[in-house]
Motif scaffolding. Structure first.
Motif: not given
Ligand code: GDP
Ligand code: MG
Lengths: 216, 974
Positions: B184, B158-160, B175, B172, B156, B186
């Motif tokens: 991930l 890293w995604k943020e 994942e 995204l 989470t 994108y």
């Protein structure tokens, strides 16, 4: 002025209906000729006919006589060949089409004529149509079948003969009219006559008559 | 066209109950497959940039703060060692120098050098970002490794970080996390919308061969409905020893074998049956910490050799420089300032002192390349770009160039790698493998026959992509044709139907300090064929039509053509009757032709409880059998191929109920017929007619509101209710009776005609011909039309006798169809009661007084009394002309026998007496009178159905007769 309603019932008119079949190699313009005759249209990119197409067209020969053609446009491809007898069976007339720019298409037409003369109705009227006449007006070198040659063959085989163009409409109407004139019109009867007229319901007084037709 | 009529729908198939759902599904699959087969026609070339990045973050805190800088913005590349073309130093002076950067480094902020102006294509210049991270959690802790589930918090985080780093709108699309591994993917908004069939999976190859401390996470997606892409992020077994090397190779083979993606969804409910493997894709990207090391060279030597280059990053007085120099035992003199720095004039790659030369000399020891050559791992068509950057492993955290200065002094190596593969390369490899197998087989055979072994190796490595049919390779900046042919790994493939790939950059981000690994990235230019949705839908329709055609070819099908009787109108698909009037028969000819190669049977069927053919229509086969039963349409008809049937479709409104409805506007004369072809499709045939309102079938109350221009002025009958009363009695009734009287006077003055008339049957002219005769009679129609339009009644083709016949027939029809009678039941009751009263009082008057009594009672309803008078007056005129007074009997007057007890009986007797006497005398006059009376009785008086068959009815009948006779009979008053 009195009110007049047109009913279309013309007591003296003669009307005859005939079955017409188109035969010939694929892509010589059978469907295009029919489209020109029936709808007065031409389409450069036509889908090729699947199995058979059915159309009708009625033409007036003179004030008294109308002829209705029930037209069976067949598919030229070999795979439909075996179906052809079903379409020329009972046909009163046939139009065998070739493409004047394709010599081989005349050979094919000749074999159709032979088949018709052997297998079809013995009184069948056959017309030979050398189609795509428009292609040779500007480019005479494109012609692969000389008019004289086809004409001679038609004469010998007892066929009506026209060089036509579905694209420009040249000779298209004339072709079908010529066929209509050769057909046995004495068969003609008044249009709309029913073989089995319905038994009328008498409206004569019958007090309290219920249901049925009229409530007199 | 009214809204409730649907146009002919050629697409609605007749649902054959034998065709199961699965057959339909098969058709769908067939369709999808066919469409796929024409992919080239609906795909268009598209070019995108894909950036892949890999970083082992060693579970270091703060690493995600650097992700934007290097991965999205493309910063942090050391101009000396980052993989950029050396010498292309841009704004180097302004960039924060290394010592300052290192001093600033902390885990609370990005370690990216300040003012780093040099960067790779970045932000929205990249269409797809695929990031592979390793060790986002500490996989070396047994607790983490044996955890049965992922801790989602690091992912989470890293995604943020990525969401904050990427340009607006990037989505995204895939994942997958597996312990320390995170993948991930994108995509830019426009590309994301073309991505489908996303599937992700993990393969653990760690402890015991399946634990997730090592292994891979992978994603598969389809771009533009055509191009399958696979991304694999792995972390392979660590270690410098031979066993570790073999374990890495084994890991790779396990990942390839065990990765399974979900089946591809082709849309329209069509899915591939089987799952998807690595190797099925068009483009694959494999990255991660592959952990391959350098072999056959002491780690310490490597370290020292590389430090010679990195020390140049630091200033003379810098602590790190001093440490390095001490370690390398270099003197701090001016000469040694740039020990390895080359002269200006020498090409960096040729310069023995340039990092590139060092890198090339070390790469000879690279285990990965060696394994590829030996076909132990990544030999199946995988490629790698040229390595022009320092090993990404292992540095002191917080340092640009200090290789592991800890006790272990781990040998630097290129652990982190990015490989890629196109379908073409993979296919080429497979083909070679097959060849090789053949060669081996032949070898075996030869060996068996004692012959010399052929050199199979030569054959497999005969392939040179440049000379083997690929063009346009030479000018590719990433092609390194001058490299020795022992690295056959990164040759470019020319465009083929699958697409092409071009490696733009392969770099490490040397100046990222937050982990002991440097991140690395590769940017690819990819050309592929994407589906043009519009083109595809057109092709889809094409194919659907073609399949339909093929399916229909062997099925019964018919062509239906409608032609109106008016030859000037063109045949049409629907059944158009045009204007439709009361009692006017209109016929449309329907021709049904069997255009299929098999016999076809069709019939008209009812639908949703609506009758197959509405009551006001009927269908009759010409020259065919009559309709059987009570149907107004024929039984099923079978046509042989090439045969046709002519069917008359007749519209004819003659039923009172239908007439009322059309006049009311409560129903319209339109319908949709369903012509069902057995085992074929249903034809939906719209039927339409334009109803013209009629004065027939109206009530007296409405008739008196019609203006002098006739009922047609009103669109709907009920509108009349709002009109004022325009005449005291129905104008139509007046016009008909008046015309009849006029015609009668004409005849009366013509003795010849008069004679003809007198010879007619009893009841003449108030008789009707059969319905159909009337329906087809233009003259009858013109009378009705004149009434409806208020125009004069003209019958140019009828002689005076015919004229009378036509008019009187119309009058009878008019009265028959009228809604309600002239004298309704209620009025009759009043009249009959009064008559009975009079009779009781024995005061039942004679003709003259009876007439005025009747009119007196009827006058409560003026339209009734006036209408009554019109008709009876006209009838009495007819009686007079048809049978002139001829004998004394007429002057005798009626016999009244009122002596019998019952009043009603006496009325009965009186009526009977009259008849009796007439019968005896047999005078024609009496017969005519009786016929008229009986004819008009039911037309004038409403009959009480409840009395049917009773004695009361008979009495009522006789009383009506009595009343009518008083008006019609020309008895001379006594
Ligand atoms: N120039 C020209 N082209 C024609 C003519 N008649 C038909 N064609 C074209 O020839 C092709 C085949 O015509 P089509 O009517 O489908 O032939 P069929 O297979 O015999 O029914 C189509 O592309 C037509 O447009 C014509 O009179 N002149
Ligand atoms: Mg055709």
């Amino acid at each position: 002025m009195a009110a007049r309603v047109q009913t279309g019932n013309r007591p003296n008119a003669k009307f005859a209906q005939f079955k017409l079949v188109l035969l010939g190699e694929s892509a010589v313009g059978k469907s295009s000729l029919v489209l020109r005759f029936v709808k007065d249209q031409f389409d450069d990119y036509r889908e090729s006919t699947i199995g058979a197409a059915f159309l009708t067209q009625t033409i007036t020969l003179d004030e008294q006589t109308t002829v209705k053609f029930e037209i069976w446009d067949t598919a030229g491809q070999e795979r439909y060949k075996s179906l052809a007898p079903m379409y020329y069976r009972n046909a009163n007339c046939a139009v065998v089409v070739y493409d004047i720019t394709q010599a081989s298409s005349l050979d094919k037409a000749k074999s159709w004529v032979k088949e018709l003369q052997r297998q079809a109705n013995e009184n069948i009227i056959i017309a030979l149509a050398g189609n795509k006449a428009d292609l040779v007006t500007d480019h005479p070198d494109k012609r692969a079948v000389p008019t004289a040659e086809a004409e001679a063959y038609a004469k010998e085989a007892g066929l009506l003969f026209f060089e036509t163009s579905a694209k420009t409409a040249e000779n298209v109407k004339d072709l079908f009219t010529a066929i209509a004139r050769k057909l046995p019109l004495e068969q003609a009867g008044p249009r709309g006559l029913r073989a089995n007229p319905r038994a009328g319901v008498d409206l004569r007084p019958e007090p309290q008559a219920q249901g049925g037709g009229c409530n007199c | 066209m009214p809204s409730d009529i649907k146009p002919i729908d050629p697409g609605t198939p007749f649902r054959d109950p034998h065709v199961s759902v699965s057959a339909e599904f098969n058709t769908q699959r067939h369709l999808a497959r066919e469409v796929l087969g024409r992919r080239d026609e609906y795909t268009r070339a598209k070019q995108i940039r894909v950036k892949t990045g890999s970083w082992n973050v060693a579970s270091c805190a703060g690493t995600e703060k650097d992700i934007k800088g290097w991965f999205v913005e493309g910063k942090g590349i050391s101009s000396l060692h980052g993989g950029l073309p050396i010498g292309n130093k841009t704004n180097d002076e302004q960039v924060e120098d290394v010592p300052t950067q290192e001093a600033r480094a902390s885990k609370h902020e990005s370690t990216i050098p300040i003012n780093d102006a040099y960067h790779l294509p970045s932000n929205d210049e990249i269409d797809v970002y695929a990031l592979g991270l390793q060790e986002i959690v500490d996989i070396n802790s047994a607790a983490e490794a044996l955890r049965p589930y992922n801790d989602s918090a690091p992912a989470t985080r890293w995604k943020e970080a990525m969401a904050a780093a990427l340009p607006e709108g990037y989505v995204l699309v895939a994942e997958q996390q597996c312990l320390g591994l995170l993948l991930l993917v994108y995509a830019s908004p426009s590309i994301a919308s073309t991505i489908s069939s996303v599937s992700t999976t993990s393969v653990g190859t760690g402890l015991m061969g399946y634990m997730a401390n090592k292994g891979a996470v992978a994603a598969r997606l389809v771009l533009g409905q055509t191009t399958k892409m696979v991304f694999v992020n792995c972390h392979l077994a660590a270690g410098n020893d031979k066993a570790s090397l073999e374990r890495r190779n084994w890991d790779v083979s396990q990942i390839i074998q065990r990765t399974r993606f979900s089946p591809i969804d082709h849309g329209n409910g069509v899915m591939d049956e089987l799952g998807d493997y690595i190797g099925e894709e068009d483009f694959a990207f494999w990255f991660g910490d592959l952990n391959y090391r350098l072999s056959d060279i002491p780690g310490d030597d490597v370290r020292r050799l590389l430090l010679l280059h990195t020390r140049n990053e630091y200033g003379q007085d810098d602590k790190t420089r001093q440490i390095i120099d001490r370690e390398l035992k270099l003197k701090e003199d001016a000469k040694s300032k740039d020990v390895m720095a080359g002269g200006e004039a020498i090409e960096p790659s040729m310069d023995p002192a340039s990092p590139l030369t060092t890198i090339a000399s070390l790469m000879i020891h690279d285990q990965l390349h060696a394994q590829m050559r030996l076909r132990k791992a990544f030999h199946e068509g995988w490629q790698e770009g040229p390595i022009q950057f320092l090993p990404t492993y292992k540095y002191d955290i917080g340092s640009v160039g200090m290789f592991d200065s800890s006790e272990k002094r781990r040998s630097p190596s290129w652990c982190d790698r990015i490989l890629y593969r196109t379908k073409k390369h993979y296919q080429y490899w497979r083909q070679q493998a097959k060849e090789l197998e053949k060669v081996h087989k032949r070898d075996e055979e030869m060996k068996a026959r004692g012959l010399e072994k052929e050199n199979a190796e030569d054959i497999i490595f005969d392939y040179d992509p440049e000379t083997d049919g690929d063009d346009g390779v030479g000018d590719d900046p990433t092609s390194h044709n001058n490299e020795s042919n022992d690295t056959p790994v990164y040759q470019e493939v020319a465009t083929d139907s699958v697409g092409s790939i071009n490696l733009e950059y392969y770099v490490s981000h040397q100046r990222i300090l937050s982990s002991d690994h440097k991140p690395l990235a590769a940017i690819f230019d990819i050309q592929y064929n994407a589906v043009d949705a519009e083109l595809k839908s057109r092709i889809y329709q094409d194919v659907a039509k073609e399949i339909d055609r093929q399916e229909n070819e062997g099925r019964p099908s018919v062509t239906a053509i409608f032609e109106s009787q008016d030859l000037h109108e063109k045949p049409s698909d629907g059944c158009q009757f045009g204007d439709l009037r009361f009692f006017q028969e209109k016929t449309v000819l329907l021709t049904v032709a069997n255009t299929s190669p098999v016999p076809a049977t069709f019939e008209f069927v009812q639908r949703d409880g609506v009758p197959a053919i509405p009551l006001w229509m009927r269908l009759e086969i010409r020259n065919g059998p009559r309709n059987t039963g009570h149907n107004n349409f024929p039984d099923p008809i079978t046509l042989q191929p090439g045969d046709s049937a002519n069917i008359d479709v007749v519209a004819f409104v003659h039923q009172a109920e239908q007439l009322y409805q059309f006049n009311e506007g409560s129903t319209k004369p339109d319908a949709v017929l369903v012509m069902r072809v057995y085992k074929g499709r249903d034809h939906f045939i719209p039927v339409q007619a334009n109803w013209l309102p009629s004065c027939f079938g109206l009530s007296i109350d409405r008739l008196i509101r019609i203006g002098k221009d006739g009922v047609r002025k009103q669109r709907l009958d009920r509108e009349l209710d709002k009109e004022v009363v325009k005449s005291s009695a129905p104008r139509e009734l007046f016009r008909l009776t008046e015309s009849l009287e006029k015609g009668l006077s004409n005849i009366a003055s013509d003795p010849a005609r008069l004679e003809v008339m007198r010879q007619q049957n009893l009841g003449w002219p108030f008789v009707c011909r059969p319905i159909e005769e009337i329906a087809r009679d233009d003259q009858s129609l013109s009378i009705r039309e004149a009434l409806d339009t208020g125009s004069p009644i003209e019958l140019p083709n009828a002689n005076s006798i015919e004229e009378i016949e036509l008019l009187s027939e119309t009058l009878v029809l008019f009265l028959s169809y009228m809604s309600g009678q002239i004298v309704p039941l209620q009025l009759w009751d009043i009249l009959s009661v009064s008559l009975v009263e009079l009779e009781k009082a024995r005061r039942l008057p004679q003709d003259e007084q009876l007439r005025s009594h009747v009119l007196d009672v009827l006058s409560t309803s003026p339209p009734a009394s006036i209408s009554f008078t019109f008709i009876t007056f006209m009838l009495s005129r007819f009686v007079t002309i048809m049978a002139p007074v001829d004998d004394a009997l007429d002057s005798a007057g009626p016999l009244l026998m009122l002596s019998t007890p019952g009043v009603q009986d006496s009325i009965l007797k009186r009526a009977r007496g009259l008849s009796l006497r007439d019968d005896q005398r047999g005078t024609r006059k009496r017969q005519i009178e009786t016929a008229y009376v009986e004819r008009f009785m039911s037309l004038i008086f409403e009959m009480d159905d409840s009395l049917k068959g009773t004695r009361a009815r008979k009495i009522s009948f006789d009383m009506k007769k009595l009343v009518l006779e008083a008006f019609i009979l020309n008895r001379k008053a006594e």
